[in-house]
Design a protein around this motif. Sequence first.
Motif, short mmCIF file in Angstrom:
data_model
loop_
_atom_site.label_atom_id
_atom_site.label_comp_id
_atom_site.label_asym_id
_atom_site.label_seq_id
_atom_site.Cartn_x
_atom_site.Cartn_y
_atom_site.Cartn_z
N LEU A 25 -11.18 5.60 0.49
CA LEU A 25 -10.09 4.79 1.05
C LEU A 25 -9.71 3.66 0.10
CD1 LEU A 25 -11.28 4.59 4.77
CD2 LEU A 25 -9.43 5.98 3.84
N PRO A 26 -8.43 3.21 0.05
CA PRO A 26 -7.38 3.50 1.01
C PRO A 26 -6.48 4.65 0.61
CG PRO A 26 -6.66 1.76 -0.41
CD PRO A 26 -8.02 2.18 -0.89
N ASN A 27 -6.98 5.62 -0.09
CA ASN A 27 -6.13 6.69 -0.59
C ASN A 27 -5.70 7.64 0.52
OD1 ASN A 27 -6.65 5.56 -3.07
ND2 ASN A 27 -8.48 6.77 -3.34
N SER A 28 -4.77 8.52 0.18
CA SER A 28 -4.23 9.46 1.16
C SER A 28 -5.19 10.63 1.32
CB SER A 28 -2.85 9.95 0.69
OG SER A 28 -2.32 10.85 1.61
N LEU A 29 -5.67 10.83 2.53
CA LEU A 29 -6.60 11.91 2.85
C LEU A 29 -6.02 12.73 3.99
CD1 LEU A 29 -9.89 9.79 2.94
CD2 LEU A 29 -8.88 10.93 0.96
N ASP A 30 -6.09 14.05 3.90
CA ASP A 30 -5.55 14.90 4.96
C ASP A 30 -6.49 16.07 5.19
OD1 ASP A 30 -4.07 16.29 6.80
OD2 ASP A 30 -2.20 16.22 5.65
N LYS A 50 -4.47 4.10 -4.19
CA LYS A 50 -5.42 3.06 -4.56
C LYS A 50 -4.82 2.06 -5.54
CE LYS A 50 -7.67 5.47 -8.45
NZ LYS A 50 -7.65 4.42 -9.45
N ASN A 51 -3.69 2.38 -6.16
CA ASN A 51 -3.06 1.45 -7.09
C ASN A 51 -1.79 0.81 -6.53
OD1 ASN A 51 -4.18 3.79 -9.36
ND2 ASN A 51 -4.86 1.66 -9.52
N ILE A 52 -1.62 0.90 -5.22
CA ILE A 52 -0.54 0.22 -4.53
C ILE A 52 -1.19 -0.73 -3.52
CG2 ILE A 52 1.51 0.43 -3.09
CD1 ILE A 52 1.91 1.70 -5.78
N VAL A 53 -0.81 -1.98 -3.54
CA VAL A 53 -1.43 -2.95 -2.64
C VAL A 53 -1.21 -2.51 -1.19
CG1 VAL A 53 0.57 -4.47 -2.45
CG2 VAL A 53 -1.73 -5.42 -2.24
N LYS A 54 -2.25 -2.66 -0.38
CA LYS A 54 -2.25 -2.16 0.99
C LYS A 54 -1.49 -3.13 1.91
CE LYS A 54 -6.21 -0.79 2.45
NZ LYS A 54 -7.58 -0.82 3.04
N LEU A 55 -0.48 -2.59 2.62
CA LEU A 55 0.27 -3.36 3.60
C LEU A 55 -0.26 -3.04 5.00
CD1 LEU A 55 2.67 -5.19 4.38
CD2 LEU A 55 4.12 -3.15 4.37
N TYR A 56 -0.75 -4.07 5.72
CA TYR A 56 -1.35 -3.86 7.03
C TYR A 56 -0.32 -3.91 8.15
CZ TYR A 56 -6.09 -4.12 5.20
OH TYR A 56 -7.25 -3.86 4.54
N GLY A 74 -4.04 2.54 -14.31
CA GLY A 74 -3.87 2.33 -12.88
C GLY A 74 -2.45 1.98 -12.50
N ILE A 75 -1.84 1.07 -13.26
CA ILE A 75 -0.45 0.71 -12.98
C ILE A 75 0.45 1.93 -13.10
CG2 ILE A 75 1.49 -0.76 -13.63
CD1 ILE A 75 -0.60 -2.63 -14.98
N ALA A 76 0.25 2.69 -14.19
CA ALA A 76 1.07 3.88 -14.43
C ALA A 76 0.91 4.90 -13.30
CB ALA A 76 0.71 4.50 -15.78
N GLN A 77 -0.32 5.08 -12.83
CA GLN A 77 -0.54 6.03 -11.74
C GLN A 77 0.15 5.56 -10.46
OE1 GLN A 77 -4.82 6.26 -11.75
NE2 GLN A 77 -4.86 7.99 -13.15
N GLY A 78 0.11 4.27 -10.19
CA GLY A 78 0.80 3.75 -9.02
C GLY A 78 2.30 3.98 -9.09
N LEU A 79 2.90 3.69 -10.25
CA LEU A 79 4.34 3.89 -10.41
C LEU A 79 4.70 5.37 -10.39
CD1 LEU A 79 5.13 1.19 -13.12
CD2 LEU A 79 5.70 1.10 -10.69
N ALA A 80 3.84 6.21 -10.99
CA ALA A 80 4.09 7.65 -10.97
C ALA A 80 4.07 8.16 -9.53
CB ALA A 80 3.04 8.37 -11.80
N ASP A 101 -13.05 -5.77 -8.93
CA ASP A 101 -13.48 -4.87 -10.01
C ASP A 101 -12.39 -4.67 -11.05
OD1 ASP A 101 -15.98 -4.43 -8.77
OD2 ASP A 101 -15.05 -2.95 -7.43
N PHE A 102 -11.36 -5.51 -11.02
CA PHE A 102 -10.21 -5.43 -11.94
C PHE A 102 -9.41 -4.14 -11.76
CE2 PHE A 102 -13.13 -8.37 -14.06
CZ PHE A 102 -12.29 -9.46 -14.21
N LEU A 103 -9.52 -3.52 -10.57
CA LEU A 103 -8.66 -2.39 -10.26
C LEU A 103 -7.26 -2.92 -10.01
CD1 LEU A 103 -8.37 0.67 -9.47
CD2 LEU A 103 -8.69 -0.08 -7.11
N PRO A 104 -6.25 -2.42 -10.74
CA PRO A 104 -4.89 -2.96 -10.58
C PRO A 104 -4.17 -2.34 -9.39
CG PRO A 104 -4.89 -1.27 -12.27
CD PRO A 104 -6.33 -1.40 -11.80
#
Length: 951
Positions: free
Chosen positions: A526-531, A710-716, A759-765, A790-793
Amino acid sequence: MALFKIILYILSCLSLFILSFQAPLQNQSHFFTLMKTSLSGNSISKWSTLTEGDQYCNYPGIACDNDGYVVEIDLSAWSVLGRIPNDICSYVQKLRVLRLGHNDLRGGFPTGVFNCSFLEELNLSTSNLAGNLPNFSQMKSLRVLDLSNNQFSGEFPISVTNVTSLEVLNFNENSGFSMWQLPYEVTQLKNLRSLFLMTCSLHGQIPPWIGNMTSLVDLELSGNSLDGPIPVELGELRNLQLLELYYNQLTGEIPEELGNLTQMFDLDISVNRLTGKIPVSICELPKLRFLQLYNNSLTGEIPLAIGNSTSLHILSVYENFLMGELPPNIGKFTELVGLDVSENHLSGELPKEVCKNGKLFYFLVLDNQFSGGLPENYAKCESLLRFRVSYNHLSGPIPEGLLGLPHASIIDLSYNLFDGMLPKSIGNARNLSELYIQTNRISGSLPSEISQAANLVKIDLSKNLLSGPIPPEIGNLRKLNLLLLQGNKLVSSIPESLSSLKSLNLLNLSNNLLTGNIPESLCELLPNSLDFSNNRLSGPVPLPLIKEGLAESFSGNPKLCAPVYFNSSIPSLPLCLRPNTRKRLNTIWVIATTVLVVIVGFLLFLKRWYGRERLVIEQNGFSSTSFSYEMTSFRRLSFDQDEIMKALIDKNIVGYGGSGTVYKIELRNGQSFAVKKLWAGKTKDPSSDQLLLDRELKAEVDTLGKIRHKNIVKLYCCFSNWDSNLLVYEYMSNGNLWDMLHRGKVLLDWPTRHTIAVGIAQGLAYLHHDLLPPIIHRDVKSTNILLNADFLPKVADFGIAKVLHSKGKDSTTTAVAGTYGYLAPEYAYSSKATVKCDVYSFGVVLMELITGKRPIEQEFGENRNIIFWVAQKVLTKEGIMEVLDERLSGSFKDEMIQVLRIAIRCTCSVPALRPTMNEVVQLLMDADPCRFDAFKRWDKLKEESSPTMKA
């Protein structure tokens, strides 16, 4: 006596004659003093003070003739800063060559060079020069004039047509000129060999009289607003070797007469509005190496003649309406490097000899109607980097060895009719990054050998006929960020080893026959997409998955249930109860539900009554309360709105963004959240008294709230009020990337910076390519990149992001947004945002990571940014070293230079030449410090061929 006077007179004249030569020779020493006074730079400062003789002839960048006169000054890419002195030619009167390109010269055109009456070559390219250009008529000796890549404006200097000795004229990339048309006076340049007018505001038609300029060897008119037909008279330029007309609005057919250009090796007429067929005569040109006609409306077949070429390296004709079969001999007689015929209506079988000479890098035939099987010899094409045949009617088994090609980075076989089993040779794919075989008929089990392809980042095998278990060895693919296996017949349980995939962003195992429990360890993803929906799973759903708001991700599994200690309810997910207690509790549920309904009804009554009282209170000057907020939640919440509202006080403010104030909220349970209070605006629906978010903002927030990456900030959640909107995000303890790079006490090493970039590139992709509709961020910058402990962007601040509702890659938005220093040039003047604007901004962030410098620094010069500064530096080996952040160890310099090349591609001034974010992810993975050496040789080969190819 008379004879003596005559002799004396002759001697005096001779003395004066000698002195007349010595004086200019001695005056040359003043030139170097003048240059050091007017210009600065490490290289120029090394010129020592002159004392005697012709010492200056030995200075770097200086060449003299046999008499000691300076005839050539070449300071190209010397990192020179300043202005060219106006009286430069007063001291070097015999100067023939002046090269000052790729420096920061500032100011306008140095008119003092007009006094260099012998000047034959003037090169001031990429020198930050601006303003109007003067009259060039007096420069009668000039043969080469290169003013490319500057910012000259005003009227184009038609006066250059009076300099009849010109052989090379280059005004490329000066888009500030007023719109102008090619004047007939250009034909006066009888000796002109090279005419470069790319992106310099040309419009109108290409005049037929250009066929009279028979001395032309290179003609480049790309990136302008030229329209109308291509004149058949171009076929009269028998010496022409390069013809580039791409990125215009040319119409009509390609003239058959271009087949007369027997010296032609590079023909590019891409991105126009051309119709008709590809002339056979062009395909028969004996020296043609590069033929690029992509993104037009060409019809008919690809001439068979192109298959007999012995010189062709690149054929790129994607995005047309071509039909028929590919020439069967293509690649048989030549060292073909790239073939891209994607997005046409081509059919028949694929050519068998396309890689016969072992040089093929790119084979791209996606989105056509090809049928038959893949030739077996494709599996021996070891040079391949990208192999894409998706969206066709191809069938049969995948050739053994194809998936294990040693250098391939992308293999895409998706949306075809392939059958058989996945070859175990996949284990040999040492550099494979992306594997797409979705929507085929692949059967059998997923081979455990896939775990040996250690550089895999994306795997999509969805909608096939795969059976058997998911091999636990797949957990060894530590770089994997996408694993799609839905729509198969996979059985057995979900392996615990999937929890080892720490980089995973998207996991879809839905619509299979999986049994057993959902492993608790998967909550680490988490918080990645799991199905896991629509399987045969049973037992309790791990509580973190429920709290994450992923109810839809485990629907369709009747035997799944919520843990007994879960104190809420989820539709279609019962509590995990023992059979003998279920009947008793059903009665309790009925009673509890009745009581709950009564209580809720009473509270609604109180709320409506309180709303009336509140209006009276507000009218008398009292503040509103938290009940005036409407909440939209996207995840299970561990707080209530009162706790949030009470914490919105000044001492909790941690920053101000472009769209609001940011607070850090620490709750009683120890959790921390970031709350952005958006600036006040109209949010009341005019058709209703109900307090709602502005429709556009609500649609946008709803979309962003569903993002799981995981590279997009989580909106609650979001709270909406009549005068403000509150967005509640996860809190990132290491702040933003800007502060860490430019103000932080912690120095990020290169491996950490590289990980951040990926990480930034993966989020934008993910935003650009994995969402429907895709999202343009429009304000990518280092302050909007947040770092966790952990410096995860994580990409943040979507306050001005836009969803692309229209279909297709050309979807745009037109509201002006963004930040100076990061804005793509086309967005700055057209206000049309595309995904390529995000790519440009990301390139600027990459340069920040590489250089440690801000996008705008005083040392770059007035109105200059990091892109200009880097462009100047990279032309010399010493300059490249100066670009790299001096605070970092030199042990990763090669890796940093590789990423610098990616940044330069991302910030290309022509949007279409920038890579996609999917490509950027791949390029950055190739530059991973752990695998970089393996790609050096292939990068060199790619640069040598440098094709303009589709992803």
